[in-house]
Design a protein around this motif. Structure first.
Motif, PDB file in Angstrom:
ATOM      1  N   TRP A  52      40.886  49.752  44.031  1.00  0.00           N
ATOM      2  CA  TRP A  52      42.045  48.859  44.124  1.00  0.00           C
ATOM      3  C   TRP A  52      41.771  47.705  45.087  1.00  0.00           C
ATOM      4  O   TRP A  52      42.126  46.560  44.807  1.00  0.00           O
ATOM      5  CB  TRP A  52      43.270  49.651  44.574  1.00  0.00           C
ATOM      6  CG  TRP A  52      44.471  48.789  44.824  1.00  0.00           C
ATOM      7  CD1 TRP A  52      45.033  48.473  46.021  1.00  0.00           C
ATOM      8  CD2 TRP A  52      45.251  48.116  43.835  1.00  0.00           C
ATOM      9  NE1 TRP A  52      46.102  47.649  45.856  1.00  0.00           N
ATOM     10  CE2 TRP A  52      46.268  47.403  44.513  1.00  0.00           C
ATOM     11  CE3 TRP A  52      45.194  48.038  42.449  1.00  0.00           C
ATOM     12  CZ2 TRP A  52      47.211  46.636  43.862  1.00  0.00           C
ATOM     13  CZ3 TRP A  52      46.147  47.280  41.780  1.00  0.00           C
ATOM     14  CH2 TRP A  52      47.122  46.585  42.477  1.00  0.00           C
ATOM     15  N   ARG A  53      41.128  47.994  46.214  1.00  0.00           N
ATOM     16  CA  ARG A  53      40.789  46.929  47.152  1.00  0.00           C
ATOM     17  C   ARG A  53      39.824  45.936  46.518  1.00  0.00           C
ATOM     18  O   ARG A  53      39.927  44.723  46.735  1.00  0.00           O
ATOM     19  CB  ARG A  53      40.203  47.520  48.436  1.00  0.00           C
ATOM     20  CG  ARG A  53      41.234  48.216  49.325  1.00  0.00           C
ATOM     21  CD  ARG A  53      40.665  48.484  50.709  1.00  0.00           C
ATOM     22  NE  ARG A  53      39.585  49.467  50.648  1.00  0.00           N
ATOM     23  CZ  ARG A  53      39.756  50.773  50.821  1.00  0.00           C
ATOM     24  NH1 ARG A  53      40.968  51.257  51.039  1.00  0.00           N
ATOM     25  NH2 ARG A  53      38.706  51.606  50.767  1.00  0.00           N
ATOM     26  N   ALA A  54      38.880  46.447  45.744  1.00  0.00           N
ATOM     27  CA  ALA A  54      37.948  45.542  45.062  1.00  0.00           C
ATOM     28  C   ALA A  54      38.677  44.670  44.044  1.00  0.00           C
ATOM     29  O   ALA A  54      38.387  43.466  43.912  1.00  0.00           O
ATOM     30  CB  ALA A  54      36.845  46.359  44.374  1.00  0.00           C
ATOM     31  N   VAL A  55      39.626  45.251  43.319  1.00  0.00           N
ATOM     32  CA  VAL A  55      40.399  44.463  42.349  1.00  0.00           C
ATOM     33  C   VAL A  55      41.212  43.389  43.059  1.00  0.00           C
ATOM     34  O   VAL A  55      41.289  42.239  42.602  1.00  0.00           O
ATOM     35  CB  VAL A  55      41.304  45.397  41.515  1.00  0.00           C
ATOM     36  CG1 VAL A  55      42.296  44.589  40.695  1.00  0.00           C
ATOM     37  CG2 VAL A  55      40.467  46.279  40.607  1.00  0.00           C
ATOM     38  N   VAL A  56      41.822  43.757  44.187  1.00  0.00           N
ATOM     39  CA  VAL A  56      42.619  42.768  44.927  1.00  0.00           C
ATOM     40  C   VAL A  56      41.740  41.627  45.426  1.00  0.00           C
ATOM     41  O   VAL A  56      42.109  40.443  45.326  1.00  0.00           O
ATOM     42  CB  VAL A  56      43.352  43.458  46.098  1.00  0.00           C
ATOM     43  CG1 VAL A  56      43.993  42.432  47.012  1.00  0.00           C
ATOM     44  CG2 VAL A  56      44.402  44.416  45.561  1.00  0.00           C
ATOM     45  N   ARG A  57      40.552  41.952  45.961  1.00  0.00           N
ATOM     46  CA  ARG A  57      39.645  40.905  46.428  1.00  0.00           C
ATOM     47  C   ARG A  57      39.201  40.005  45.278  1.00  0.00           C
ATOM     48  O   ARG A  57      39.119  38.782  45.415  1.00  0.00           O
ATOM     49  CB  ARG A  57      38.432  41.533  47.115  1.00  0.00           C
ATOM     50  CG  ARG A  57      38.728  42.109  48.489  1.00  0.00           C
ATOM     51  CD  ARG A  57      37.440  42.374  49.250  1.00  0.00           C
ATOM     52  NE  ARG A  57      36.598  43.361  48.550  1.00  0.00           N
ATOM     53  CZ  ARG A  57      36.630  44.665  48.763  1.00  0.00           C
ATOM     54  NH1 ARG A  57      37.474  45.153  49.672  1.00  0.00           N
ATOM     55  NH2 ARG A  57      35.823  45.479  48.093  1.00  0.00           N
ATOM     56  N   ALA A  58      38.905  40.616  44.142  1.00  0.00           N
ATOM     57  CA  ALA A  58      38.494  39.811  42.987  1.00  0.00           C
ATOM     58  C   ALA A  58      39.633  38.923  42.503  1.00  0.00           C
ATOM     59  O   ALA A  58      39.420  37.753  42.148  1.00  0.00           O
ATOM     60  CB  ALA A  58      38.022  40.735  41.866  1.00  0.00           C
ATOM     61  N   ALA A  59      40.865  39.461  42.502  1.00  0.00           N
ATOM     62  CA  ALA A  59      42.016  38.659  42.067  1.00  0.00           C
ATOM     63  C   ALA A  59      42.248  37.481  43.009  1.00  0.00           C
ATOM     64  O   ALA A  59      42.560  36.366  42.566  1.00  0.00           O
ATOM     65  CB  ALA A  59      43.257  39.536  41.988  1.00  0.00           C
TER      66      ALA A  59
END
Length: 444
Positions: free
Chosen positions: A45-52
């Motif tokens: 989830w943290r990776a998705v947030v950073r990518a977003a």
């Protein structure tokens, strides 16, 4: 010799108590797997947030020009096309493509560059509440080609002014005048000026910032006090205290010489007459130091107009103290005002705003606000009509016997009076015009 061959046995469980079950290896494994999966999901989830966030930052130059109206139009177009695809309704397909066409047509309105030099002037930069203040917005075409008509937005305080800049040839200038509302004390910020390009429907909006904000100080209305008013102690040598010292200006008495006393304090005539060395004693003096404190809690005032009267009283007294060249400290719950000049004091008084409950009592506020200040000789406390007199009297206990406390209680519309309550001077101010008369009668 005998050998103990008894075999140790497990103690029997206590009656009524079930034996403890052995830990389940399956349960331990499931808990470990659950923790591992939870940690993996959190990391993903943290990776998705950073990518977003990275994608949003990359697309910001494009998505930033789409206004709220534009996003609503795009959302309506998407919903219409989905409905048309799902149910085969041609009407919704027509609606969706029409909305998308409107967005595509509006793109042409955001293209183009402007070469402007924009300036904001406020005249004057400082006014008293109620006086007139004007502003000027100047736009000059600094480019080598004619400029197209443009729209410039200028925030002024809580409002927004819009100006249309016509076609300008290279080097031409265009001025716009505007009035600044100054009916109440405040710091009014004009700017920054931004040019706006976009369609008439407001779906796309491209802005360019041209100036920095400019401040207009609307000072509180003040009353001119006479010199040496405002409960001040004016002197050349300083204020005499009850502390006895061996080196000062104000002579107090003679005493017998003690080892270590400086010989310059010996009074030789008296010593010759009495046959023993006598030295001078002095009363300690200190330069006048005034502390001006105002409670700005909203609950201490009956109305906003009464609060403004309190700020005007604070500013009037503070300005006269500075003119009298007496050292001054001015504090409220949130703001410590500069006292270098009357102008800086009035500028900072524009930033005083009502606050909610910050300190339990007025005494707590004064103690906290003045604990890092020089010891004052006079303290003037300003408060509203909803502040009990007992709160003013409690302020006296913060300071020593050498400090005189004066309470200024503002009550809009009341009769202005000057009374003594348990030795403390209490001035009730009903209108600002009565302040000079009351301050002439104040004697700390």
């Amino acid at each position: 010799m005998t050998t103990d061959t008894r075999i140790p046995t497990t103690p029997a469980p206590e009656p009524g108590r079930a034996p403890s079950a052995a830990p389940s290896q399956t349960g331990i494994a499931f808990r470990a797997v659950r923790r591992s999966v939870a940690a993996s999901l959190q990391a993903a989830w943290r990776a998705v947030v950073r990518a977003a966030r990275a994608v949003a930052a990359f697309c910001e130059p494009v998505t930033g020009i789409i206004s709220t109206t534009g996003w609503l139009v795009l959302a309506a177009a998407a919903v219409s096309l989905v409905v048309a695809w799902t149910f085969g309704w041609l009407e919704f397909a027509f609606l969706g493509f029409t909305l998308l066409a409107a967005v595509l047509v509006s793109i042409a309105f955001v293209f183009g560059r402007m070469h402007f030099e924009v300036g904001i002037e406020l005249q004057p930069a400082r006014v008293v509440a109620g006086e007139r203040a004007l502003g000027r917005l100047g736009v000059r075409n600094a480019g080598s080609t004619p400029s197209a008509p443009a729209r410039i937005e200028l925030p002024v305080g809580a409002g927004l002014a819009e100006f249309v800049v016509p076609h300008l040839a290279p080097g031409d200038e265009h001025d716009e005048l505007f009035a600044v509302p100054t009916n109440r004390r405040a710091v009014i910020v004009a700017g920054p000026a931004v040019s706006v390009r976009g369609d008439q429907l407001g779906m796309l909006r491209r802005t360019v910032r041209w100036t920095d904000p400019v401040e207009l100080f609307v000072h509180p209305v003040t009353a001119r006090l006479l010199p040496s008013a405002a409960g001040l102690v004016r002197d050349l040598e300083g204020e005499i205290t009850k502390v006895i010292t061996n080196n000062d200006i104000s002579f107090h008495a003679l005493r017998a010489y003690e080892p270590g006393d400086p010989l310059r304090n010996v009074h030789w005539r008296t010593s010759a007459r009495t046959g023993r060395l006598m030295v001078r004693q002095y009363e300690e003096t200190r330069r006048s130091q005034l502390a001006l404190v105002q409670s700005t809690e909203r609950s201490h005032y009956a109305s906003d107009d009464e609060f403004e009267l309190g700020v005007s009283v604070l500013a009037s007294i503070g300005v006269q103290v500075i003119r009298d060249q007496t050292r001054l400290s001015v504090v409220t719950e949130r703001v410590s005002l500069r006292t270098a000049t009357p102008t800086t004091l009035l500028d900072d008084s524009c930033r005083i705003e009502p606050v909610e409950r910050v300190y339990p009592t007025m005494r707590d506020f004064v103690r906290e606000a003045t604990k890092r200040l020089p010891a004052p000789s006079v303290v003037i406390a300003v408060g509203g009509s909803a502040l009990p007199l007992a709160e003013f009297r409690a302020v006296e206990t913060v300071f020593g016997n050498d400090t005189q406390t004066i309470a200024v209680r503002v009550e809009l519309g009341a009769a202005s009076t000057l009374t003594k309550i348990a030795g403390m001077t209490v001035a009730t101010v009903g209108e600002l015009a009565d302040l000079p008369r009351l301050m002439r009668r104040v004697r700390p």
